[in-house]
Design an enzyme around this catalytic site. Structure first.
Site, PDB file in Angstrom:
ATOM      1  N   LYS A  79      60.115  58.849  25.949  1.00 10.64           N
ATOM      2  CA  LYS A  79      61.310  58.465  26.938  1.00 10.64           C
ATOM      3  C   LYS A  79      62.550  58.079  25.977  1.00 10.64           C
ATOM      4  O   LYS A  79      62.199  57.386  24.879  1.00 10.64           O
ATOM      5  CB  LYS A  79      61.091  57.489  27.939  1.00 10.64           C
ATOM      6  N   GLY A 179      67.358  56.601  48.754  1.00 10.57           N
ATOM      7  CA  GLY A 179      67.985  57.240  47.774  1.00 10.57           C
ATOM      8  C   GLY A 179      68.033  58.614  48.101  1.00 10.57           C
ATOM      9  O   GLY A 179      67.120  59.139  48.492  1.00 10.57           O
ATOM     10  N   GLY A 181      69.707  61.080  46.124  1.00 15.02           N
ATOM     11  CA  GLY A 181      70.257  61.878  44.988  1.00 15.02           C
ATOM     12  C   GLY A 181      69.610  63.210  44.850  1.00 15.02           C
ATOM     13  O   GLY A 181      69.222  63.824  45.872  1.00 15.02           O
ATOM     14  N   VAL A 183      66.578  64.083  43.900  1.00 17.26           N
ATOM     15  CA  VAL A 183      65.056  64.323  44.181  1.00 17.26           C
ATOM     16  C   VAL A 183      65.171  63.771  46.003  1.00 17.26           C
ATOM     17  O   VAL A 183      64.616  64.716  46.800  1.00 17.26           O
ATOM     18  CB  VAL A 183      64.046  63.409  43.565  1.00 17.26           C
TER      19      VAL A 183
END
Ligand code: NAD
Length: 349
Positions: A79, A179, A181, A183
Site C-alpha cells: 500500500k 458512508g 461515497g 462504495v
C-alpha cells in the site's frame, strides 16, 4: 506490536519517498511478495503526523496481503500513502512524482486508487510508471474499481444473510450503511434494488439528502449510525468503527461492509462473535476492487469475467463460516489464519 500493527516488523520493505519540487512525501509499504508483486492502492490523506501515516501504511499493506491471498490473486500485498499538505498545489506534478517513486521499485509494488485518489491521479502517475492500474484502457477492460468493490460487498451481505438468518433474499431486511461515497453509494443502490430497507449516514449532508430521495432511505446523524437497530451494519467510511464500545452494545445480527480495517483490533471481532453477531471480514468481502485492478493489470479479460470472479466472495464467505464452526475462532481471526496459511504455503514453495 511495533508501530501498532499487532506484531513485530513483519513487512518486507517500507520506504519513504520525497520530492522537493512537487512537495511529495509518500510511504510505500510492501508487506509480502510471497504470492507475487505487492498490489494495493494509494491513499492521499491528511495525517496528524508522520508516525500516523506510517502506521496506516503498515496496517493497510498487511490487510492487502490478506485480501489478495484470500481472493486467490497472484499478488502479494502493499500500500502507498501520500501525506497531504497545503503546499501541494499542483496535483498533476505530485502524482507524476509518485509515479516515479513507484517505478523506482521496479515492479515490487503495483498501485491503484484508494481513499482520496482518483482516476485522473492514476493517469498522471501512469505517465511515469508501468506498475499501475485502475484506469479505463482503450479496447480493454479497466477503470474505477469502486463499483466492483460495492458489488462484492453486496454479494458478501447476501451470503452472510443466508448463512446467519437463512434468508434467500435481502427483501425487507434492514441495512445500516455508514458512508455514502463511491462504495457506499453503489451499495445502497444495489440494496434498494434488492428490496432492503436502508438507514444511512454520512458527514456530507448533500449525499445523505440524495440517498433519502433516490433510495427511500431513513437518515440518521453520523454519530448515531453504529447505535441503530438493524439486521446488517455496513461500514463504508473509514476504519476502526467497531470500537470496544460498539462491539459490546451494537444491535446488529451481521456486520459486513466495504471499509478497510473496520475492527479497532481483533479483540472486537471476538466480542462480536461472543455476542452472536457475525462479522464478515472486510478483507474478504471488499476484494472486488482489487480483483478488478489485478485483472486489468494482467490484461486479456472482460467485464463479465471480472464480475463472475468478484461473485466468488459468496463461496469464500461460506468456506470461512465452515472454518469458524470447526475452529471456534471468531471470523476475523479465522480469516487471518486462512490468509496466512496461503501466504506461508507460497513462501515455502
Ligand atoms: P469515499 O471517500 O468515496 O467515501 C467515503 C465516504 O464516507 C464519504 O462520502 C465521506 O463523507 C464519508 N464519511 C467520512 N467520515 C464519515 C463518518 N465519520 N461518518 C459517516 N460518513 C463518513 O471512499 P470509498 O472509495 O467509497 O471507500 C470507502 C471505504 O471502503 C474506505 O475505507 C476504503 O478504504 C474502503 N475500500 C474502498 C475500495 C474502493 O474500491 N473504493 C476498495 C476496498 C476498500
Amino acid at each position: 506490536g511495533l508501530f501498532g500493527t499487532g506484531e513485530g516488523p513483519a513487512h518486507e520493505r517500507t520506504t519513504l519517498f520525497t520530492d522537493a519540487k512537487s512537495g511529495l512525501a509518500a510511504i510505500i509499504s510492501v508487506y509480502s511478495t510471497a504470492l507475487g508483486p505487492a498490489f494495493g492502492g494509494c491513499r492521499y490523506w491528511t495525517y496528524a503526523n508522520g508516525n500516523d501515516a506510517l502506521v496506516d501504511a503498515l496496517r493497510l499493506s498487511q490487510g492487502m496481503a490478506y485480501k489478495n491471498a484470500l481472493a486467490d490473486l497472484p499478488f502479494g500485498g502493499g500500500k502507498a500513502v501520500i501525506l497531504r499538505t497545503p503546499e501541494q498545489t499542483d496535483r498533476t506534478s505530485l502524482f507524476k512524482a509518485f509515479g516515479r517513486a513507484v517505478e523506482s521499485l521496479g515492479g515490487l509494488y503495483i498501485t491503484a486508487e484508494d481513499v482520496g485518489t482518483t482516476v485522473d491521479d492514476m493517469r498522471a502517475a501512469q505517465t511515469e510508471t508501468r506498475y499501475i492500474s485502475g484506469m479505463p484502457r482503450d479496447g480493454e477492460f479497466g477503470g474505477n474499481p469502486s463499483p466492483k468493490t460495492a458489488y462484492g460487498v453486496f454479494v458478501g451481505i447476501e451470503a452472510a444473510a443466508q448463512y446467519v438468518m437463512d434468508k434467500k433474499s435481502l427483501a425487507d431486511m434492514t441495512v445500516a450503511v455508514q458512508g455514502l461515497g463511491s462504495v457506499g453509494w453503489d451499495l445502497c443502490r444495489r440494496l434498494a434494488d434488492a428490496g432492503a430497507k436502508l438507514i444511512v449516514a454520512d458527514i456530507d449532508e448533500a449525499r445523505v439528502a440524495e440517498v433519502r430521495v433516490r433510495f427511500g432511505a431513513q437518515t440518521v446523524k453520523p454519530d448515531e449510525i453504529a447505535g441503530v437497530e438493524a439486521d446488517v451494519f455496513a461500514p463504508c467510511a473509514l476504519g476502526a468503527v467497531i470500537t470496544p464500545e460498539v462491539a459490546e452494545h451494537c444491535r446488529f445480527r451481521i456486520v459486513a461492509g466495504g471499509a478497510n480495517n473496520q475492527l479497532a483490533s481483533l479483540a472486537e471481532g471476538d466480542t462480536l462473535h461472543r455476542r452472536g453477531i457475525f462479522y464478515a471480514p472486510d478483507f474478504l468481502i471488499n476484494a472486488g476492487g482489487i480483483v478488478s485492478c489485478a485483472r486489468e493489470f494482467l490484461g486479456g479479460t472482460d467485464e463479465a469475467s471480472v464480475m463472475t470472479e468478484v461473485a466468488k466472495i459468496r463461496e469464500r464467505l461460506f468456506a470461512l463460516a465452515q472454518r469458524v464452526e470447526k475452529s471456534g475462532e471468531a471470523p476475523a481471526r479465522a480469516a487471518v489464519s486462512w490468509a496466512r496459511e496461503k501466504i506461508e504455503n507460497a513462501a515455502a514453495r
